[in-house]
Design a protein around this motif. Structure first.
Motif, PDB file in Angstrom:
ATOM      1  N   THR A  39      66.949  29.744 152.612  1.00 59.94           N
ATOM      2  CA  THR A  39      67.131  29.052 151.498  1.00 59.94           C
ATOM      3  C   THR A  39      68.434  27.296 151.883  1.00 59.94           C
ATOM      4  O   THR A  39      67.365  27.451 152.689  1.00 59.94           O
ATOM      5  N   GLY A  40      68.691  27.655 150.671  1.00 62.00           N
ATOM      6  CA  GLY A  40      69.101  26.176 151.346  1.00 62.00           C
ATOM      7  C   GLY A  40      68.725  24.741 151.015  1.00 62.00           C
ATOM      8  O   GLY A  40      67.459  25.177 150.173  1.00 62.00           O
ATOM      9  N   SER A  41      69.198  23.141 150.917  1.00 60.07           N
ATOM     10  CA  SER A  41      68.671  22.467 150.209  1.00 60.07           C
ATOM     11  C   SER A  41      67.177  21.739 151.627  1.00 60.07           C
ATOM     12  O   SER A  41      66.290  21.344 150.216  1.00 60.07           O
ATOM     13  N   ASP A  70      68.748  36.281 154.605  1.00 59.40           N
ATOM     14  CA  ASP A  70      70.094  36.590 153.648  1.00 59.40           C
ATOM     15  C   ASP A  70      70.772  36.359 151.919  1.00 59.40           C
ATOM     16  O   ASP A  70      69.645  35.535 151.071  1.00 59.40           O
ATOM     17  N   TYR A  83      71.039  33.878 146.279  1.00 60.14           N
ATOM     18  CA  TYR A  83      69.335  33.739 146.291  1.00 60.14           C
ATOM     19  C   TYR A  83      68.382  33.880 146.137  1.00 60.14           C
ATOM     20  O   TYR A  83      67.165  33.467 146.043  1.00 60.14           O
ATOM     21  N   GLY A 135      65.620  27.884 158.294  1.00 65.97           N
ATOM     22  CA  GLY A 135      66.702  26.640 158.536  1.00 65.97           C
ATOM     23  C   GLY A 135      67.604  26.246 159.097  1.00 65.97           C
ATOM     24  O   GLY A 135      67.974  27.088 160.240  1.00 65.97           O
ATOM     25  N   ILE A 136      68.874  25.893 159.139  1.00 64.53           N
ATOM     26  CA  ILE A 136      70.320  25.830 160.156  1.00 64.53           C
ATOM     27  C   ILE A 136      70.816  24.844 159.573  1.00 64.53           C
ATOM     28  O   ILE A 136      70.112  23.713 159.076  1.00 64.53           O
ATOM     29  N   GLY A 137      71.821  25.425 159.934  1.00 61.01           N
ATOM     30  CA  GLY A 137      73.734  25.326 159.593  1.00 61.01           C
ATOM     31  C   GLY A 137      73.650  23.608 160.321  1.00 61.01           C
ATOM     32  O   GLY A 137      73.190  23.399 161.692  1.00 61.01           O
ATOM     33  N   HIS A 141      74.220  27.404 162.976  1.00 62.81           N
ATOM     34  CA  HIS A 141      73.997  28.576 162.494  1.00 62.81           C
ATOM     35  C   HIS A 141      72.170  29.389 161.571  1.00 62.81           C
ATOM     36  O   HIS A 141      72.426  27.947 161.347  1.00 62.81           O
ATOM     37  N   ALA A 143      70.270  31.396 159.758  1.00 64.50           N
ATOM     38  CA  ALA A 143      70.393  32.500 158.885  1.00 64.50           C
ATOM     39  C   ALA A 143      72.155  32.102 158.496  1.00 64.50           C
ATOM     40  O   ALA A 143      72.470  31.697 158.257  1.00 64.50           O
ATOM     41  N   THR A 164      80.537  26.117 156.738  1.00 65.85           N
ATOM     42  CA  THR A 164      79.280  27.154 155.973  1.00 65.85           C
ATOM     43  C   THR A 164      79.640  26.908 154.338  1.00 65.85           C
ATOM     44  O   THR A 164      79.078  26.513 153.758  1.00 65.85           O
ATOM     45  N   ASN A 168      77.761  24.465 151.352  1.00 65.26           N
ATOM     46  CA  ASN A 168      77.113  25.164 150.667  1.00 65.26           C
ATOM     47  C   ASN A 168      77.257  24.728 148.577  1.00 65.26           C
ATOM     48  O   ASN A 168      76.318  25.374 148.088  1.00 65.26           O
ATOM     49  N   LYS A 212      72.180  17.653 161.414  1.00 74.11           N
ATOM     50  CA  LYS A 212      71.521  18.804 162.367  1.00 74.11           C
ATOM     51  C   LYS A 212      71.587  18.230 163.131  1.00 74.11           C
ATOM     52  O   LYS A 212      71.525  18.814 164.456  1.00 74.11           O
TER      53      LYS A 212
HETATM   54  C1  GLP Z   1      72.618  28.297 154.307  1.00 73.88           C
HETATM   55  C2  GLP Z   1      71.518  29.380 154.423  1.00 73.88           C
HETATM   56  C3  GLP Z   1      70.634  29.223 155.601  1.00 73.88           C
HETATM   57  C4  GLP Z   1      69.698  27.395 155.517  1.00 73.88           C
HETATM   58  C5  GLP Z   1      71.503  26.742 155.697  1.00 73.88           C
HETATM   59  C6  GLP Z   1      71.725  25.192 155.800  1.00 73.88           C
HETATM   60  O1  GLP Z   1      74.379  28.858 155.116  1.00 73.88           O
HETATM   61  N1  GLP Z   1      72.323  31.281 155.108  1.00 73.88           N
HETATM   62  O2  GLP Z   1      69.889  29.950 155.992  1.00 73.88           O
HETATM   63  O3  GLP Z   1      69.520  27.501 156.770  1.00 73.88           O
HETATM   64  O4  GLP Z   1      72.553  26.955 154.503  1.00 73.88           O
HETATM   65  O5  GLP Z   1      70.817  25.000 154.518  1.00 73.88           O
HETATM   66  P1  GLP Z   1      71.224  23.536 154.061  1.00 73.88           P
HETATM   67  O6  GLP Z   1      69.125  23.408 154.286  1.00 73.88           O
HETATM   68  O7  GLP Z   1      71.412  23.291 152.787  1.00 73.88           O
HETATM   69  O8  GLP Z   1      70.965  22.686 154.889  1.00 73.88           O
END
Ligand code: GLP
Length: 255
Positions: A39-41, A70, A83, A135-137, A141, A143, A164, A168, A212
């Motif tokens: 999930t995430g943007s 997650d 989610y 994705g990646i935080g 991070h 997930a 985080t 989020n 990122k």
């Molecule tokens: C959340 C999700 C992650 C995701 C991350 C990045 O914390 N649990 O799985 O990769 O956000 O989000 P975004 O794509 O909004 O930067």
């Protein structure tokens, strides 16, 4: 071990188109496919691209099984921030994935330990993930495996870091101090573990934006360390990254 294959795209729209192409090629090329979904943007554009391919090009999800990576813990399934709600809005309501073929951890489960074991076993019973999309935080991070002194192998319950949480819930971040109950509502989440992710046969990581870049460069070129959970992807033999220039420009410079 092989270094990741990196596709560098101009912008987030380019990331979405490329990722949509990679995922639809995987779906069309297999008689059945088990996907891990983020999930995430970042993946919203990829899901829109898959929905477009379903509508315009006949891409079918009938042989696809999905496991989200997650889900928040202790909220109603129908919570606007769940989610499950996110996935229905962006993908499941718009494609022909079969009822019962898409899975997320159950945020309403009464026994969290049992739920983590049930979810891990469900992935294995489906034959494991063929393609895990990540994705990646900004802190590395993947997930909800947050940086720390140690990482957990299998599916588990994780506490969200303040960083985080604020990223989020940008609309709620200002309330964090004054309204701790809002922070507490989304404070823990079920997440697949690093070992669950590394068991996927292929990994596709998507990232866009300057925020990122540092975590990604460290993940690919630095040490394998729980301080940057994405660095554990170095242990996987088949990782593809689709990055825009802001997130991945470093990959075109000498290490
Ligand atoms: C959340 C999700 C992650 C995701 C991350 C990045 O914390 N649990 O799985 O990769 O956000 O989000 P975004 O794509 O909004 O930067």
């Amino acid at each position: 071990m092989r270094p990741p294959k990196i596709h560098l795209e101009d912008d987030h729209a380019g990331v979405s188109r490329r990722a949509g192409e990679i995922v639809s090629t995987a779906i069309r090329g297999a008689s059945r496919l088990v996907l891990g979904l983020p999930t995430g943007s970042t993946p919203i554009g990829t899901y829109a691209e898959l929905v477009r391919r379903h509508r315009d090009e006949g891409l079918s999800f009938q042989q696809v099984t999905t496991f989200n990576l997650d889900e928040y813990q202790g909220i109603p399934r129908s919570d606007p921030e769940s989610y499950r709600t996110f996935m229905c809005r962006h993908l499941f309501d718009h494609v022909d994935v079969a009822d019962g073929a898409w899975h997320l951890p159950d945020p309403e489960a009464l026994d969290a330990g049992a739920e983590t074991r049930r979810y891990e076993a469900a992935i294995d019973d489906a034959g494991g993930m063929d393609l895990a999309i990540l994705g990646i935080g900004a802190n590395g991070h993947i997930a909800f495996n947050e940086p720390g002194d140690a990482l957990t192998g299998p599916t588990h319950v994780a506490a969200l870091s303040d960083d985080t949480w604020s990223r989020n819930f940008p609309g709620l971040a200002a309330m964090r101090e004054a309204h701790p109950e809002v922070r507490a509502r989304y404070s823990t989440a079920y997440t697949v573990g690093i070992a669950t992710i590394l068991r996927a046969r292929r990994i596709l990581l998507l990232a866009s934006g300057q925020a990122k870049a540092g975590a990604l460069a460290g993940a690919v070129r630095g040490s394998v360390t729980p301080r940057n959970p994405a660095s554990f992807l170095q242990l996987h033999p088949d990782v593809t990254m689709v990055l825009d220039r802001a997130a991945g420009g470093w990959s075109r410079t000498d290490a």
